[in-house]
Scaffold this motif. Sequence first.
Motif, PDB file in Angstrom:
ATOM      1  N   GLU A  59      -5.652  37.930 -19.280  1.00 11.59           N
ATOM      2  CA  GLU A  59      -6.333  38.725 -19.461  1.00 11.59           C
ATOM      3  C   GLU A  59      -7.558  38.344 -20.292  1.00 11.59           C
ATOM      4  OE1 GLU A  59      -7.735  43.078 -20.191  1.00 11.59           O
ATOM      5  OE2 GLU A  59      -6.085  42.511 -20.480  1.00 11.59           O
ATOM      6  N   ASP A  60      -7.190  37.620 -21.465  1.00 10.44           N
ATOM      7  CA  ASP A  60      -8.274  36.890 -22.194  1.00 10.44           C
ATOM      8  C   ASP A  60      -7.630  35.707 -22.814  1.00 10.44           C
ATOM      9  OD1 ASP A  60     -10.401  36.184 -24.424  1.00 10.44           O
ATOM     10  OD2 ASP A  60     -11.004  38.113 -24.843  1.00 10.44           O
ATOM     11  N   THR A  61      -8.082  34.787 -22.519  1.00 10.57           N
ATOM     12  CA  THR A  61      -7.045  33.328 -23.010  1.00 10.57           C
ATOM     13  C   THR A  61      -7.419  33.490 -24.036  1.00 10.57           C
ATOM     14  OG1 THR A  61      -8.959  32.118 -22.251  1.00 10.57           O
ATOM     15  CG2 THR A  61      -7.236  31.931 -20.660  1.00 10.57           C
ATOM     16  N   ARG A  62      -7.974  34.119 -24.289  1.00 11.02           N
ATOM     17  CA  ARG A  62      -8.282  33.894 -26.770  1.00 11.02           C
ATOM     18  C   ARG A  62      -7.406  34.192 -27.323  1.00 11.02           C
ATOM     19  NH1 ARG A  62     -14.292  35.549 -25.877  1.00 11.02           N
ATOM     20  NH2 ARG A  62     -13.491  36.588 -24.656  1.00 11.02           N
ATOM     21  N   VAL A  63      -7.104  35.825 -26.372  1.00  9.69           N
ATOM     22  CA  VAL A  63      -6.262  37.358 -27.132  1.00  9.69           C
ATOM     23  C   VAL A  63      -4.831  36.293 -26.973  1.00  9.69           C
ATOM     24  CG1 VAL A  63      -5.004  39.250 -27.083  1.00  9.69           C
ATOM     25  CG2 VAL A  63      -7.409  39.055 -26.795  1.00  9.69           C
ATOM     26  N   THR A  64      -4.527  35.981 -25.257  1.00 12.64           N
ATOM     27  CA  THR A  64      -3.178  35.470 -25.374  1.00 12.64           C
ATOM     28  C   THR A  64      -2.730  34.357 -26.560  1.00 12.64           C
ATOM     29  OG1 THR A  64      -3.203  35.640 -22.694  1.00 12.64           O
ATOM     30  CG2 THR A  64      -1.633  34.690 -23.780  1.00 12.64           C
TER      31      THR A  64
END
Length: 286
Positions: free
Chosen positions: A35-40
Amino acid sequence: MGGKLYVVATPIGNLDDVTERAKRVLSAADIIAAEDTRVTQKLLNHLGISCKMISNHKYNERRQQTILLDELIAGKNIAMVSDAGTPCISDPGSILVKAAIECGIEVEGVCGANAVVTALSISGFSFNAFSFYGFLPRTNKEIRDLFESVLKTNIPVAVFFESPNRIKHTVNLLKEIIADSELCVCNDLTKRYEKIYRGTPKDVFEELDINPDYDKGEYTIVVKIPYYFKASASQEASINTLEAKIVEHMIKNNCSMKQAINELATMEKLPKKQLYTASLNLKELL
């Protein structure tokens, strides 16, 4: 042979809640649809995993569907994750899952953390059914209409998501519309500002009002609907008499009349004296 699409639940806050199976699936995946590559990436760094990521959020998931399907058809295994919790539950993902199923791609769920189930499990409410509505709508009228519809469902417990900047306003509306309900309001579950508020809407609003950190973190609201809201007076008279409730409970739970009275009094907060009178009426009919 095509690849497999894994729908992977990730922690709702505390990264230590990730399951061993989720670690294995993420480690072995050819691609992670995030969903959000930064969070993952923060989760992958925590787990020591390196993997190609493709963004798949609510604003681009229809476009990304073609790219991800091509990869699956080519034999690649894809692990789909949201920022927190389980994809497709008030989060992106259902579009890709539906498309994969239609293309004959195997879809496998990797279960794990879930804010709804976590909140229900610590609510202390006794129930055999609940309704989940996701994030509440934006306008007062829409929220009021939703709360009014909840009162007509005869489902004893309802669960909603709400943002921190709107929580006090929403609890205030609950105070106005379902004043006698019981709440378990969970803030920032498993995270830094985790706090559980319990009581009537009035109780919870007052507690929120004195907490300087009330606006930190998302909210999961569990509402126990008061019994007398569940049906109109005419409905109660025709299909929900106390005698009928006792008989129904005895049949469903294979229990004695005495057990049914005690359990109905506890679970549905029905007056025990009236239940006892209803049981005497039943005995006269038997």
